[in-house]
Design an enzyme around this catalytic site. Structure first.
Site, PDB file in Angstrom:
ATOM      1  N   ARG A 157      48.934 -10.442  24.290  1.00 59.55           N
ATOM      2  CA  ARG A 157      50.495 -10.641  23.631  1.00 59.55           C
ATOM      3  C   ARG A 157      51.142 -10.263  24.959  1.00 59.55           C
ATOM      4  O   ARG A 157      50.924  -9.820  26.060  1.00 59.55           O
ATOM      5  CB  ARG A 157      50.374  -9.537  22.748  1.00 59.55           C
ATOM      6  N   ASN A 204      58.414  -6.085  19.312  1.00 57.34           N
ATOM      7  CA  ASN A 204      57.520  -4.867  19.197  1.00 57.34           C
ATOM      8  C   ASN A 204      56.988  -4.338  20.522  1.00 57.34           C
ATOM      9  O   ASN A 204      56.659  -5.120  21.448  1.00 57.34           O
ATOM     10  CB  ASN A 204      56.234  -5.393  18.411  1.00 57.34           C
ATOM     11  N   GLU A 205      57.461  -2.903  20.775  1.00 58.73           N
ATOM     12  CA  GLU A 205      56.896  -2.163  22.194  1.00 58.73           C
ATOM     13  C   GLU A 205      57.386  -3.072  23.024  1.00 58.73           C
ATOM     14  O   GLU A 205      56.631  -3.543  23.991  1.00 58.73           O
ATOM     15  CB  GLU A 205      55.618  -2.164  21.937  1.00 58.73           C
ATOM     16  N   GLU A 217      54.675   3.918  14.297  1.00 54.09           N
ATOM     17  CA  GLU A 217      53.532   3.863  14.327  1.00 54.09           C
ATOM     18  C   GLU A 217      52.818   5.131  14.550  1.00 54.09           C
ATOM     19  O   GLU A 217      53.113   5.733  15.585  1.00 54.09           O
ATOM     20  CB  GLU A 217      52.782   2.714  15.437  1.00 54.09           C
ATOM     21  N   TRP A 243      42.260   1.832  22.939  1.00 54.93           N
ATOM     22  CA  TRP A 243      42.575   1.343  24.127  1.00 54.93           C
ATOM     23  C   TRP A 243      42.749   2.621  25.230  1.00 54.93           C
ATOM     24  O   TRP A 243      42.868   2.226  26.585  1.00 54.93           O
ATOM     25  CB  TRP A 243      44.162   0.974  23.889  1.00 54.93           C
ATOM     26  N   GLU A 276      41.893  -5.050  18.160  1.00 52.41           N
ATOM     27  CA  GLU A 276      41.910  -3.750  17.657  1.00 52.41           C
ATOM     28  C   GLU A 276      41.141  -3.259  16.441  1.00 52.41           C
ATOM     29  O   GLU A 276      41.255  -2.555  15.779  1.00 52.41           O
ATOM     30  CB  GLU A 276      43.497  -3.643  17.067  1.00 52.41           C
ATOM     31  N   GLN A 277      39.981  -4.040  16.723  1.00 56.48           N
ATOM     32  CA  GLN A 277      39.044  -3.573  15.432  1.00 56.48           C
ATOM     33  C   GLN A 277      38.490  -2.410  15.559  1.00 56.48           C
ATOM     34  O   GLN A 277      38.010  -2.035  14.379  1.00 56.48           O
ATOM     35  CB  GLN A 277      38.006  -4.743  15.410  1.00 56.48           C
ATOM     36  N   MET A 278      38.480  -1.608  16.722  1.00 60.69           N
ATOM     37  CA  MET A 278      38.110  -0.400  16.757  1.00 60.69           C
ATOM     38  C   MET A 278      39.141   0.743  16.514  1.00 60.69           C
ATOM     39  O   MET A 278      38.944   1.981  16.626  1.00 60.69           O
ATOM     40  CB  MET A 278      37.376  -0.245  18.117  1.00 60.69           C
ATOM     41  N   HIS A 279      40.397   0.006  16.160  1.00 61.99           N
ATOM     42  CA  HIS A 279      41.472   0.821  15.780  1.00 61.99           C
ATOM     43  C   HIS A 279      41.232   1.423  14.407  1.00 61.99           C
ATOM     44  O   HIS A 279      41.452   0.317  13.633  1.00 61.99           O
ATOM     45  CB  HIS A 279      42.820   0.285  16.161  1.00 61.99           C
TER      46      HIS A 279
END
Length: 650
Positions: A103, A141-142, A316, A324, A364-367
């Site tokens: 991104r 976003n950010e 958020e 991360w 981000e699957q571990m978020h």
């Protein structure tokens, strides 16, 4: 109020209605969507597919939820990159073009990128600007995360040359301002101006400062144009942006927020603590590993509120382990609720959790989310249920002006990076240390820009104001409270040269001293400063000053003046240990008539209107510093571990 970040494009449409019902039942009000959905909105150039997003908004709205729509410019699709590869940024450190696959793969200097970003923003704003379920907007976003404010692309070079021409008019003026006679760096025309990257050794500090200003201006222009599009098509609805920590944007954050209704912040206490305290001894870090540091969130909440001076949002909020940081522990029991209440204490209007459901795929699957990928409730769920119930019983008053202002200055931060002078010098650490003193004394703080009106503040703290403008100096001169100015203030002119007559330059109108020399010491080889009868460590940055007619308040180990006062203005010529800052701020607070509440350990307090919040990050209970007849709205005089109490004076 509470909210959540939701990605309908990630889930079967058959799940949407049940998701929306569960959100409403949990006590959520706002749902942010679509910030990464460009490829689903416009799967091919000029071919839009709105039906799925129309249905998602309709489903959420009919469940009683308010939608925060986003412009999807943080993740342009692959076809756009293939059509216009020139929009990709160039890493200033390596010279490598940064590619597709993640991104923020765009260049703020690219006219093509600017055109395409405004095109998709216009399309989304036209489609949903008047939608009754859309309560407001988040831009992008950010912005600038992953070090993307600066690009070393051909477009950036062309833009920088044009910017320099507009700033200086004649190349001779640029040469003189930057001191380009040094090392034969003189240019014959603006077409010869390069970007300050890839040189054999350090480039001119004036050159690097100009490039930072140019890059910041490009981001601010991008953002302002996007906001204008939203307002044109969606009048009367809120517009905000979710900032990363202010030091990490690399831009003028006050300028970036100028056209917003309010600022928002993305709060990840454990990830931030893991990165910031990576070198801390295990014994120091372990108590904070699952809670975060008691001041790290507060300083960023106060900075976010200070960008507009209005109540902010947490867009958020971390609900569990992130993906991360170097290490990603889960929060201690109760911390998700506590972080949320802490945000409200510092002036938040909404806390929104990231994300509704944990993704089973991609980066981000571990978020963690509020739900696991199988739709079962994650660990934070009961904490948010409790939080929603508590918020329903407490009427939060509007935030009020704090008694203490801290001036925060992005150019002082940039100078510390451009011309560090001593390896240990770090503007952000200086700022955090000064803020920490106010926190340990129980004083509430507003962060303000150098150009802010300082009237009404009992104390104004200036950790460093390295390149003060005439307006900033005038604002300080007009302040009616006590002022404390830290070292390296007034150190440079606009073009990063030593001021005529020496530092503190323009600030000599406030404190008539001269900085004769500067030394920077290794952190493990400090000197000392004696204030009153107490000696404290003095290191990293130390100035030799000529005091003029100032009163000397502190002296170095050799007797030379280290802290002086002239009327209401104090000047501290060195960086000092926390105990010294505590003593200095306490003495000034006493003189200013401010009541302090010295705090030990992991307990902190914050006031919002007539309410006082005691927030306990510690593993042991702590006593709330409440008056005898306090009326407790939440908790009690004994603040439980990782819990809080809220009271109103009786």
């Amino acid at each position: 109020m509470l909210g959540v970040c939701y990605y309908p494009e990630h889930w079967p449409e058959a799940w949407w209605e049940e998701d929306a019902k569960r959100m409403a039942a949990l006590g959520l009000t706002y749902v942010r969507i679509a910030e990464f959905a460009w490829s689903r909105i416009e799967p091919d150039p000029g071919r839009f597919e709105w039906d799925w997003l129309d249905r998602a908004i309709d489903t959420l709205g009919k469940a009683g939820l308010k939608v925060v729509m986003c412009t999807p410019t943080a993740t342009p699709p692959k076809w756009l990159i293939d059509l216009y590869p020139e929009i990709l940024p160039v890493d200033p450190e390596t010279g490598r073009t940064r590619g597709f696959g993640s991104r923020r793969h765009t260049d703020f200097s690219s006219a093509v990128w600017h055109r395409e970003a405004m095109r998709i923003s216009t399309a989304v704003a036209e489609r949903y600007g008047e939608n009754p379920y859309v309560a407001g907007w988040q831009t992008d976003n950010e912005l600038c995360c992953h070090n993307t404010a600066i690009s070393a692309s051909p477009a950036a070079l062309d833009g920088f040359r044009t910017w320099c021409r507009e700033q200086y008019g004649e190349v001779a003026a640029l040469n003189a301002a930057w001191g380009n006679v040094f090392w034969s760096m003189e240019y014959r025309s603006f077409d010869e101006v390069e970007m300050p990257v890839g040189a054999v050794t350090e480039t001119s500090p004036a050159h690097r400062m100009a490039w930072r200003r140019y890059s910041s201006d490009m981001v601010v222009r991008f953002h302002a144009d996007m906001i204008a599009i939203i307002r044109a098509h969606s009048p009367g609805r809120l517009v905000t942006h979710n900032f990363i920590p202010m030091p990490e944007t690399g831009v003028d954050n006050h300028a970036l927020a100028a056209d917003l209704d309010f600022a928002a912040y993305d709060n990840y206490p454990l990830g931030r603590a893991d990165l910031a305290l990576a070198k801390a001894p295990a014994a120091d870090f372990a108590p904070l590993m699952r809670t975060g540091h008691p001041d790290f969130q507060a300083i960023l909440f106060d900075q976010t509120r200070g960008l507009t001076g209005r109540p902010f949002w947490v867009m958020e909020q971390q609900p569990g382990p992130v993906n991360w940081a170097n290490h990603n522990p889960r929060p201690a029991s109760g911390m998700v609720r506590l972080w949320s209440w802490e945000a409200f204490a510092h002036g938040a209007a909404v806390v929104s959790f990231f994300r509704w459901r944990q993704a089973p795929y991609a980066q981000e699957q571990m978020h963690a989310g509020l739900l696991r990928p199988d739709c079962t409730e994650a660990e934070a769920w009961p904490e948010i249920e409790k939080l929603a119930s508590e918020l329903g019983t407490i009427d939060l008053p509007a935030p009020t002006k704090a008694p203490v202002a801290i001036i925060i200055d992005h150019e002082s931060d940039w100078l510390g990076q451009i011309e560090q002078q001593g390896r240990g010098y770090d503007y952000q650490k200086v700022l955090t240390a000064w803020y920490g003193a106010t926190r340990r004394l129980g004083l509430d703080v507003d962060f303000v820009a150098p150009s802010a009106d300082l009237s009404g503040y009992a104390m104004v703290l200036v950790p460093a104001l390295a390149l003060p403008t005439a307006e900033a100096a005038a604002r300080l001169q007009a302040a009616n409270g006590l002022v404390l100015i830290g070292p390296r203030s007034g150190a440079k002119t606009h073009d990063v040269t030593i001021p005529e007559g020496l530092a503190p330059g323009r600030l000599r109108a406030l404190v008539p001293i001269r900085v004769l020399a500067v030394e920077t010491l290794r952190p493990d080889c400090p000197g000392s400063i004696t204030i009153g009868n107490t000696s404290f460590a003095s290191g990293l940055w130390r100035e030799t000053i000529e005091t003029g007619d100032c009163e000397v308040l502190g002296r170095y180990e050799d007797g030379a003046p280290a802290m002086v006062r002239h009327g209401k203005v104090h000047y501290l010529a060195t960086l000092v240990e926390d105990a010294a800052l505590d003593a200095i701020v306490q003495a000034m607070a006493t003189e200013a008539g401010l009541e302090t509440t010295p705090l030990d350990g992991m307990l902190r307090i914050r006031r919002r209107g007539d309410l006082t919040f005691a927030i306990n990050y510690g593993a042991e209970a702590a006593e709330a510093p409440a008056p005898d007849h306090a009326v407790f709205l939440l908790g009690s005089r004994t603040v439980a571990p990782r819990d809080l109490s809220i009271w109103r004076a009786g």
